[in-house]
Design an enzyme around this catalytic site. Structure first.
Site, PDB file in Angstrom:
ATOM      1  N   ALA A 156       0.804  -1.222   0.000  1.00  0.00           N
ATOM      2  CA  ALA A 156       0.000   0.000   0.000  1.00  0.00           C
ATOM      3  C   ALA A 156       0.839   1.275   0.000  1.00  0.00           C
ATOM      4  CB  ALA A 156      -0.927  -0.007   1.210  1.00  0.00           C
ATOM      5  N   GLU A 157       2.121   1.169  -0.289  1.00  0.00           N
ATOM      6  CA  GLU A 157       3.001   2.327  -0.173  1.00  0.00           C
ATOM      7  C   GLU A 157       2.559   3.512  -1.026  1.00  0.00           C
ATOM      8  OE1 GLU A 157       5.482  -1.148   1.199  1.00  0.00           O
ATOM      9  OE2 GLU A 157       3.942  -0.784  -0.319  1.00  0.00           O
ATOM     10  N   VAL A 158       2.064   3.253  -2.245  1.00  0.00           N
ATOM     11  CA  VAL A 158       1.686   4.386  -3.103  1.00  0.00           C
ATOM     12  C   VAL A 158       0.584   5.221  -2.475  1.00  0.00           C
ATOM     13  CG1 VAL A 158       2.423   3.343  -5.270  1.00  0.00           C
ATOM     14  CG2 VAL A 158       0.089   2.937  -4.451  1.00  0.00           C
ATOM     15  N   LEU A 211       0.541   6.163   0.429  1.00  0.00           N
ATOM     16  CA  LEU A 211       1.240   7.112   1.302  1.00  0.00           C
ATOM     17  C   LEU A 211       2.191   8.001   0.517  1.00  0.00           C
ATOM     18  CD1 LEU A 211       2.120   4.819   4.356  1.00  0.00           C
ATOM     19  CD2 LEU A 211       0.305   6.531   4.209  1.00  0.00           C
TER      20      LEU A 211
END
Length: 254
Positions: free
Chosen positions: A128-130, A132
């Protein structure tokens, strides 16, 4: 860490923080994996997470502290995380991941570093980094090797969650069982490794790494550091902490 004959179990033990990953935790994990790798009496390493969640990914408290850190500190911490993933991936002993609840971001990266991952059927996975405003740089080589560039592209760029059965289809995990059968499934995976020659297992792992060596890029620490220090990365973290959509996302009332 616990030991049962030839099996060492390493447990992420921060259940109150959903076993969130920090440089300190990952440094201790790397040291424990190196010790197990050098111990001739150890044949299998089981990686587990205490509590209901295997790992929710990066520690937001650490990310908040690092928000205003300089580039050198951010880079040093990114390299500490990278060292832990690389140490786990290159461990000469067989590695079994026991996964429950959720494995998000770096938590899913740990799963990708295991030789066999066994999960309960209610577990959810995501990169889910994108969402953030950052990117999964430190885990990318291991995930891409495990699920392939096409699946990695779809998950890295969308940040969407997948259930245990989709993770099985993708190859991120190797067996899905009901929660009450998780320990039995882990024991079966351990027994399968104990039936193999330890030197042959280590050599097989080296063979796979050598065949996929082009995935090991030298500047992964710099890439995640640049993303975290960017305007978008700062906005993503602020939005998460303030429990609001980031500036690039639709608002909840739109």
């Amino acid at each position: 860490m616990s030991r049962d004959g030839p099996v060492t179990t390493l447990t992420l033990d921060r259940p109150d923080r959903r076993n969130a990953l920090s440089p300190e935790l990952m440094s201790r994990l790397a040291d424990a994996v190196r010790d197990a790798g050098r111990d001739v009496g150890v044949r299998v390493v089981v990686l587990a997470g205490a509590g209901p969640v295997f790992s929710a990914g990066a520690d937001i408290g650490w990310m908040r502290t690092g928000r205003d850190a300089d580039e050198a500190q951010n880079l040093a911490e990114a390299e500490a995380l990278r060292d832990a993933f690389e140490t786990l991936d290159t461990c000469p002993k067989a590695v079994v991941a026991r996964v429950q609840g959720a494995a998000i971001g770096g938590g899913a990266g740990l799963v990708a570093c295991a030789d066999v991952a066994v999960t309960s059927d209610e577990t959810r996975f995501a990169f889910a980094e994108v969402r953030l405003g950052i990117l999964p740089a430190t885990i990318a080589p291991y995930v891409i090797r495990t699920i392939g560039p096409g699946a990695a592209r779809a998950l890295f760029t969308s940040g969407r969650r997948v259930d245990a059965h989709e993770a099985l289809t993708l190859g991120l995990v190797h067996r899905v069982v009901p929660a009450d059968g998780l320990d039995d499934a882990v024991r079966e995976a351990v027994d399968a490794f104990l039936a193999g020659g330890p030197q042959a297992i280590a050599a097989s792992k080296r063979l796979i790494r050598d065949a996929t060596a082009t995935l090991h890029l030298p500047d992964l620490g710099q890439r995640i550091t640049a993303a975290r220090m960017s305007e978008e990365g700062r906005e993503g973290l602020d939005a998460f902490l303030e429990k609001r959509p980031p500036s690039w996302a639709p608002s909840n009332d739109s």
